[in-house]
Design a protein around this motif. Structure first.
Motif, mmCIF file in Angstrom:
data_model
loop_
_atom_site.group_PDB
_atom_site.id
_atom_site.type_symbol
_atom_site.label_atom_id
_atom_site.label_comp_id
_atom_site.label_asym_id
_atom_site.label_seq_id
_atom_site.Cartn_x
_atom_site.Cartn_y
_atom_site.Cartn_z
ATOM 1 N N MET A 1 0.842 -1.188 0.000
ATOM 2 C CA MET A 1 0.000 0.000 0.000
ATOM 3 C C MET A 1 0.880 1.242 0.000
ATOM 4 O O MET A 1 1.748 1.402 0.844
ATOM 5 N N VAL A 2 0.638 2.106 -0.948
ATOM 6 C CA VAL A 2 1.408 3.342 -1.088
ATOM 7 C C VAL A 2 0.469 4.520 -0.863
ATOM 8 O O VAL A 2 -0.607 4.580 -1.443
ATOM 9 N N LYS A 3 0.906 5.440 0.012
ATOM 10 C CA LYS A 3 0.164 6.687 0.209
ATOM 11 C C LYS A 3 1.031 7.813 -0.328
ATOM 12 O O LYS A 3 2.112 8.060 0.183
ATOM 13 N N LEU A 4 0.534 8.457 -1.367
ATOM 14 C CA LEU A 4 1.263 9.564 -1.970
ATOM 15 C C LEU A 4 0.633 10.880 -1.543
ATOM 16 O O LEU A 4 -0.570 10.938 -1.293
ATOM 17 N N ALA A 5 1.430 11.920 -1.485
ATOM 18 C CA ALA A 5 0.914 13.260 -1.187
ATOM 19 C C ALA A 5 1.144 14.127 -2.414
ATOM 20 O O ALA A 5 2.219 14.075 -3.017
ATOM 21 N N ALA A 6 0.131 14.892 -2.793
ATOM 22 C CA ALA A 6 0.238 15.732 -3.982
ATOM 23 C C ALA A 6 -0.271 17.132 -3.698
ATOM 24 O O ALA A 6 -1.357 17.313 -3.141
ATOM 25 N N LYS A 7 0.518 18.100 -4.105
ATOM 26 C CA LYS A 7 0.117 19.504 -4.021
ATOM 27 C C LYS A 7 -0.698 19.819 -5.273
ATOM 28 O O LYS A 7 -0.176 19.759 -6.382
ATOM 29 N N CYS A 8 -1.971 20.119 -5.073
ATOM 30 C CA CYS A 8 -2.894 20.385 -6.173
ATOM 31 C C CYS A 8 -3.257 21.868 -6.180
ATOM 32 O O CYS A 8 -3.785 22.379 -5.198
ATOM 33 N N ILE A 9 -2.972 22.518 -7.303
ATOM 34 C CA ILE A 9 -3.322 23.925 -7.437
ATOM 35 C C ILE A 9 -4.630 24.027 -8.210
ATOM 36 O O ILE A 9 -4.773 23.498 -9.300
ATOM 37 N N LEU A 10 -5.592 24.698 -7.608
ATOM 38 C CA LEU A 10 -6.909 24.947 -8.208
ATOM 39 C C LEU A 10 -6.884 26.396 -8.684
ATOM 40 O O LEU A 10 -6.732 27.311 -7.880
ATOM 41 N N ALA A 11 -6.986 26.596 -10.004
ATOM 42 C CA ALA A 11 -6.850 27.949 -10.541
ATOM 43 C C ALA A 11 -7.946 28.252 -11.549
ATOM 44 O O ALA A 11 -8.537 27.350 -12.139
ATOM 45 N N GLY A 12 -8.192 29.528 -11.751
ATOM 46 C CA GLY A 12 -9.188 30.001 -12.701
ATOM 47 C C GLY A 12 -9.689 31.364 -12.264
ATOM 48 O O GLY A 12 -9.339 31.853 -11.190
ATOM 49 N N ASP A 13 -10.516 31.949 -13.116
ATOM 50 C CA ASP A 13 -11.065 33.276 -12.831
ATOM 51 C C ASP A 13 -11.970 33.269 -11.600
ATOM 52 O O ASP A 13 -12.449 32.210 -11.173
ATOM 53 N N PRO A 14 -12.263 34.463 -11.067
ATOM 54 C CA PRO A 14 -13.206 34.555 -9.949
ATOM 55 C C PRO A 14 -14.588 34.047 -10.374
ATOM 56 O O PRO A 14 -14.984 34.207 -11.530
ATOM 57 N N ALA A 15 -15.290 33.434 -9.455
ATOM 58 C CA ALA A 15 -16.696 33.033 -9.612
ATOM 59 C C ALA A 15 -16.945 31.935 -10.651
ATOM 60 O O ALA A 15 -18.049 31.800 -11.154
ATOM 61 N N VAL A 16 -15.907 31.118 -10.953
ATOM 62 C CA VAL A 16 -16.125 29.990 -11.867
ATOM 63 C C VAL A 16 -16.527 28.719 -11.120
ATOM 64 O O VAL A 16 -16.944 27.743 -11.730
ATOM 65 N N GLY A 17 -16.358 28.718 -9.784
ATOM 66 C CA GLY A 17 -16.770 27.574 -8.977
ATOM 67 C C GLY A 17 -15.633 26.794 -8.351
ATOM 68 O O GLY A 17 -15.818 25.661 -7.935
ATOM 69 N N LYS A 18 -14.451 27.401 -8.247
ATOM 70 C CA LYS A 18 -13.305 26.699 -7.654
ATOM 71 C C LYS A 18 -13.555 26.334 -6.194
ATOM 72 O O LYS A 18 -13.348 25.189 -5.796
ATOM 73 N N GLY A 41 -6.925 35.409 -1.309
ATOM 74 C CA GLY A 41 -5.712 34.668 -0.959
ATOM 75 C C GLY A 41 -5.883 33.207 -1.297
ATOM 76 O O GLY A 41 -6.295 32.862 -2.393
ATOM 77 N N ILE A 42 -5.606 32.329 -0.311
ATOM 78 C CA ILE A 42 -5.624 30.891 -0.562
ATOM 79 C C ILE A 42 -6.279 30.160 0.602
ATOM 80 O O ILE A 42 -6.085 30.510 1.762
ATOM 81 N N GLU A 43 -7.038 29.131 0.256
ATOM 82 C CA GLU A 43 -7.592 28.234 1.264
ATOM 83 C C GLU A 43 -7.005 26.858 0.992
ATOM 84 O O GLU A 43 -6.904 26.438 -0.164
ATOM 85 N N LEU A 44 -6.600 26.164 2.034
ATOM 86 C CA LEU A 44 -6.014 24.830 1.890
ATOM 87 C C LEU A 44 -7.006 23.792 2.376
ATOM 88 O O LEU A 44 -7.536 23.901 3.481
ATOM 89 N N PHE A 61 -3.376 17.960 -1.236
ATOM 90 C CA PHE A 61 -3.338 19.210 -0.507
ATOM 91 C C PHE A 61 -3.780 20.239 -1.538
ATOM 92 O O PHE A 61 -2.987 20.625 -2.409
ATOM 93 N N ILE A 62 -5.055 20.608 -1.494
ATOM 94 C CA ILE A 62 -5.664 21.442 -2.524
ATOM 95 C C ILE A 62 -5.546 22.902 -2.136
ATOM 96 O O ILE A 62 -6.091 23.334 -1.118
ATOM 97 N N PHE A 63 -4.840 23.652 -2.967
ATOM 98 C CA PHE A 63 -4.683 25.081 -2.762
ATOM 99 C C PHE A 63 -5.728 25.784 -3.623
ATOM 100 O O PHE A 63 -5.566 25.913 -4.829
ATOM 101 N N ASN A 83 2.290 19.512 -7.862
ATOM 102 C CA ASN A 83 2.345 18.158 -8.400
ATOM 103 C C ASN A 83 1.269 17.932 -9.451
ATOM 104 O O ASN A 83 1.452 17.141 -10.371
ATOM 105 N N VAL A 84 0.111 18.586 -9.257
ATOM 106 C CA VAL A 84 -0.998 18.461 -10.206
ATOM 107 C C VAL A 84 -1.720 19.806 -10.306
ATOM 108 O O VAL A 84 -1.690 20.610 -9.379
ATOM 109 N N LEU A 85 -2.382 20.024 -11.468
ATOM 110 C CA LEU A 85 -3.084 21.283 -11.717
ATOM 111 C C LEU A 85 -4.545 21.020 -12.044
ATOM 112 O O LEU A 85 -4.862 20.082 -12.766
ATOM 113 N N CYS A 86 -5.408 21.875 -11.552
ATOM 114 C CA CYS A 86 -6.824 21.814 -11.889
ATOM 115 C C CYS A 86 -7.262 23.220 -12.293
ATOM 116 O O CYS A 86 -7.356 24.113 -11.460
#
Length: 186
Positions: A1-18, A41-44, A61-63, A83-86
């Motif tokens: 069993m492998v547990k990976l950690a990934a920093k995920c950046i959630l980006a886009g214009d204001p009010a798109v539903g991020k 700013g940012i919410e984690l 870890f969704i930023f 590590n990943v982008l959304c």
């Protein structure tokens, strides 16, 4: 069993539903707020995703970041080494789609020379009568830029988990490839 950690950046214009996407994903669809205040700013947020047909998982870890340029200096520091982008846009707002190029450029600048799995997400499919960005157009743009593509309606609880499952599988696959490369060198 492998547990990976990934920093995920959630980006886009204001009010798109991020923020709505991040909250719904974190609470398994139990927390859709009708009235959001714009993120400043940012919410984690943190949540693990199991990888199908394995006992492995990826803890994201969704930023969730503000869509305003006003915060760009803060974002650049917090966006380092993702590590990943959304990337999220609103299917009823062509400018939010067009701005995805700018967001992607900023994100990729933080990980120059590295392959970062990403997904382009068209949100607000519940407003299909007001759609201005066609699915085919967005799909082609995503493929051209090396991203996966999906559409959703956070409001109607449709496909809001899909972007994170796509990212988890992509990140896990990247991990497996690196392990295989390492073993081949040994």
């Amino acid at each position: 069993m492998v547990k990976l950690a990934a920093k995920c950046i959630l980006a886009g214009d204001p009010a798109v539903g991020k923020s709505a996407l991040a909250q719904m994903f974190r609470t398994d669809g139990a927390h859709f707020q009708k009235n959001y205040t714009l993120t400043t700013g940012i919410e984690l947020l943190v949540k693990a995703v199991s990888i199908p047909e394995t006992s492995d998982s990826v803890e994201f870890f969704i930023f969730d970041s503000a869509g305003k340029d006003l915060f760009s200096e803060v974002l650049e520091k917090l966006w380092e080494q993702p590590n990943v982008l959304c990337l999220v846009y609103d299917i009823t707002n062509e400018q939010s789609f067009n701005n995805c190029a700018k967001w992607l450029e900023k994100l990729r600048a933080q990980a120059a020379g590295m392959h970062i799995p990403g997904v382009l997400v068209g949100n607000k499919t519940d407003l299909v009568g007001r759609r201005v960005v066609e699915q085919k157009q967005a799909q082609e743009w995503a493929e051209k830029h090396g991203l996966k593509y999906c559409e959703m309606s956070v409001k109607e609880l449709k496909n809001f988990e899909t972007p994170f499952h796509i990212l988890a599988k992509s990140f896990h696959q990247l991990y497996k490839e690196k392990v295989e490369t390492f073993h081949s060198l040994a």
